[in-house]
Scaffold this active site. Structure first.
Site, PDB file in Angstrom:
ATOM      1  N   CYS A   1      -4.801   2.648  -3.562  1.00 36.35           N
ATOM      2  CA  CYS A   1      -3.559   3.170  -2.967  1.00 36.35           C
ATOM      3  C   CYS A   1      -2.410   2.186  -3.156  1.00 36.35           C
ATOM      4  CB  CYS A   1      -3.735   3.510  -1.489  1.00 36.35           C
ATOM      5  SG  CYS A   1      -4.912   4.812  -1.208  1.00 36.35           S
TER       6      CYS A   1
ATOM      7  N   HIS B   1       0.889  -1.173   0.000  1.00 34.05           N
ATOM      8  CA  HIS B   1       0.000   0.000   0.000  1.00 34.05           C
ATOM      9  C   HIS B   1       0.928   1.224   0.000  1.00 34.05           C
ATOM     10  CE1 HIS B   1      -2.681   3.013   1.869  1.00 34.05           C
ATOM     11  NE2 HIS B   1      -3.699   2.240   1.596  1.00 34.05           N
TER      12      HIS B   1
ATOM     13  N   GLN C   1      -4.532  -5.096   7.066  1.00 27.19           N
ATOM     14  CA  GLN C   1      -5.521  -6.003   6.471  1.00 27.19           C
ATOM     15  C   GLN C   1      -5.476  -7.394   7.086  1.00 27.19           C
ATOM     16  OE1 GLN C   1      -7.809  -5.007   4.471  1.00 27.19           O
ATOM     17  NE2 GLN C   1      -7.016  -3.010   3.857  1.00 27.19           N
TER      18      GLN C   1
ATOM     19  N   LYS D   1     -10.312  -0.705  10.463  1.00 25.18           N
ATOM     20  CA  LYS D   1     -10.494  -1.893   9.623  1.00 25.18           C
ATOM     21  C   LYS D   1     -10.893  -3.085  10.492  1.00 25.18           C
ATOM     22  CE  LYS D   1      -7.424  -0.207   6.165  1.00 25.18           C
ATOM     23  NZ  LYS D   1      -8.087   0.469   5.055  1.00 25.18           N
TER      24      LYS D   1
ATOM     25  N   ASP E   1       3.096  -4.309   8.005  1.00 20.74           N
ATOM     26  CA  ASP E   1       1.850  -3.550   7.873  1.00 20.74           C
ATOM     27  C   ASP E   1       0.712  -4.551   8.051  1.00 20.74           C
ATOM     28  OD1 ASP E   1      -0.509  -2.514   6.893  1.00 20.74           O
ATOM     29  OD2 ASP E   1       0.330  -1.834   4.982  1.00 20.74           O
TER      30      ASP E   1
END
Lengths: 150, 435
Positions: free
Chosen positions: B393, B152, B232, B255, B229
């Site tokens: 993104c 991302h 998600q 999220k 990261d």
């Protein structure tokens, strides 16, 4: 509720599938790139200006049906116009697609471009309908470079 | 709703002995009662235009359960005070709830201590914090930061800024045509110059799960620090930062069914202790004089200013909610949906799925021969179906597949097969309209 047919008028679907002037004119002396960072749509526009008016204009690029149809119908509409005539036409077109309060779009002046009236019901798509126009104005202003909708 | 605890009890259906035929038929593989879950999300109870909402954009932001909305409201309606200041009882209550949320994040990630949990605005701020406070002081010309092609922008741009500031170079591990980044691909570009490896746990654009543990081993063997990261991943799978072995792990609360504007960074204590503050201001100090200021220990050192107190408390409530549903049940449900959606979307002529990794979570990215993703988005929206269209993104991923954009359907715990069916019907409408 707004209807999809209001947005995707036959003329728009036709120009989206078979864009006119989807090529660069010979002897082009104006050029600019348009880019919408939101969706990644991208087009390059080239024009030939002679004696102060646009004698030919065309574009290449990738985009949604609305943005391709907008570019295609624009190239048809502006041929033979001066920069200031194009600027006035864009003002009418902009009022049409944004549904700006208190501004009556000049439908006579707009002619075929009036099919974009439905865009005003879809605020997220206004940029698709105006990218080519901003790019053309940039090209005519002789700035070159890249136009961004942001 | 009665109380959150009671509602939560309804959510997890004990597999043994519960033979409600209707539910079982609708959710053959799911061990969770999706209908009960759906009732906890007020946003699902609406029509858009004249169609019931079908929300397939949870990878952008998840809807919020009533428990989260109530927790946020309660902070403003009752425990409305600044934290870590003042001895009055409102401030005490707000502080306890805020710090309680930090403990819940610690438990969610299985971090060793709550002092290793820095509360920030979200994944983006977490990564920027590490870029500026960890990487920038340490890196110089000749050093390399390694990222993957599945990043991302939030895990690309902060490192590019550090590279400009320090003279370090950004190196990219490539993906396969299926949208996978293998440990081998990372190893191929790892070198003694690699000082930091930044990678996603799950790709936001394609849903690919990366072999984070293996890649972390390889990076550590070369002495590089590892940032993951996890934006998600955290909503879909249990995360154990100790088992992964990473140095930093970043998540966003929104999220994970929490409010926007609150997220967290896990950082290993030794590293956080060595790092200079990210921002200066109130809260993060020990003593201040005009001659010299000394800083509070981590995590306070990194938490200048008044945070989004209600947001953080809401994230705490969201974590409770998700854990009560249970990651095993959640994962089984989402696996079933993914298999169903992949097959159903493939049955629509002209649909091509982008990203066919073996291990994917909760995301199906796709193209249609007759329509640009933007047109797909508008037409399916008219059918009440909310999906994301665009570059997500993640422009390098789009470029890799030679497209400007894709359409993306993503799933949360409240989605069911009927949602997928609604999307498929809407895609047929796209065909009818634009073919």
């Amino acid at each position: 509720m707004s209807d999809l047919r209001d947005l995707y008028q036959e003329v728009i679907l036709d120009h989206g599938k078979r864009p006119r002037n989807f090529r660069f004119p010979e002897g082009a002396n104006r050029e600019s790139e348009g880019y919408n960072p939101l969706c990644g749509d991208h087009l390059t526009l080239k024009a030939r200006v002679e004696d102060g008016s646009v004698s030919d204009v065309g574009f290449q690029g990738d985009g949604c049906a609305i943005s391709k149809a907008a570019a295609s119908t624009m190239t048809e509409a502006v041929k033979g116009m001066t920069q200031s005539e194009i600027s006035e036409l864009f003002d009418s077109y902009h009022a049409l697609v944004t549904g700006a309060d208190g501004v009556e779009p000049d439908l006579d002046r707009l002619g075929k471009l009036a099919v974009f009236a439905g865009v005003s019901e879809f605020p997220m798509r206004v940029k698709c309908a105006t990218l080519a126009w901003h790019t053309l104005q940039e090209a005519l202003a002789g700035e070159g470079g890249t136009v961004s909708t942001e | 709703m009665t109380t959150r605890a009671t509602a939560a009890e309804d959510l997890t259906r004990e597999a043994a002995g519960d033979e409600r035929a209707e539910g079982a038929a609708a959710q053959a593989l799911g061990a969770i009662d999706v209908e009960a879950i759906r009732r906890e999300f007020p946003a699902l109870d609406q029509t858009v235009g004249d169609r019931p909402l079908v929300y397939l954009d949870s990878a952008a932001t998840a809807l919020k359960p009533r428990a989260v909305i109530d927790a946020v409201t309660e902070i403003y309606a009752r425990d409305c005070a600044n934290i870590h200041r003042g001895v009055h009882r409102l401030s005490q209550r707000a502080t306890e709830r805020f710090e309680g949320a930090r403990d819940k994040v610690r438990a969610l990630l299985n971090a060793p201590t709550s002092q290793e949990i820095v509360l920030v605005r979200g994944t983006t701020e977490a990564i920027n914090l590490v870029a500026q406070s960890y990487a920038r002081p340490r890196l110089g010309p000749g050093d390399e930061i390694l990222v993957t092609e599945l990043e991302h922008h939030a895990n690309i741009v902060p490192w590019q800024i550090v590279c400009e500031q320090t003279g370090a170079e950004l190196v990219v591990a490539r993906m396969t045509d299926a949208g996978e980044v293998t440990a081998d691909a990372v190893e191929a570009v790892l070198s003694p110059k690699t000082r930091l490896v930044a990678l996603p746990h799950v790709s936001n654009a394609l849903g690919t799960v990366l072999p984070v543990r293996r890649i972390t081993e390889l990076a550590k063997a070369r002495g590089a620090a590892v940032l993951v990261d996890g934006a998600q991943a955290a909503p879909h799978m249990p995360v154990d930062v100790q088992e992964l072995g990473c140095d930093f792990y970043a998540i966003s609360g929104h999220k994970l069914y929490g409010p926007t504007g609150a997220g967290a960074l896990f950082g290993r204590r030794e590293l956080l202790d060595e790092m200079p503050p990210y921002q200066g201001g109130g809260e993060m100090i020990r003593t201040v004089t005009f001659e010299k200021t000394t800083y509070a220990p981590a995590p306070t050192k990194f938490e200048a200013g008044t945070p989004d107190i209600a947001g953080v408390v809401g994230v705490g409530a969201a974590i409770d909610f998700v854990r009560e549903v249970g990651f095993d049940a959640l994962a089984a449900h989402e696996r079933d949906l993914m298999a169903y959606a992949t097959e159903a979307l493939s049955s629509v002529p002209g649909v091509e799925i982008v990203g066919t990794a073996r291990d994917k979570r909760a995301v199906v990215s796709f193209l249609m021969d007759v329509a640009h993703p933007h047109d797909i988005g508008t037409i399916v929206d008219m059918e009440g179906v909310a999906i994301r269209t665009g570059h997500h993104c993640a422009q390098p991923i789009m470029r890799r597949f030679g497209v400007a954009a894709t359409a993306r359907a993503s799933f949360g715990m409240y989605n069911n097969r009927a949602d997928v069916d609604a999307l498929v019907r809407a895609l047929w409408r796209v065909r009818e309209f634009l073919a």
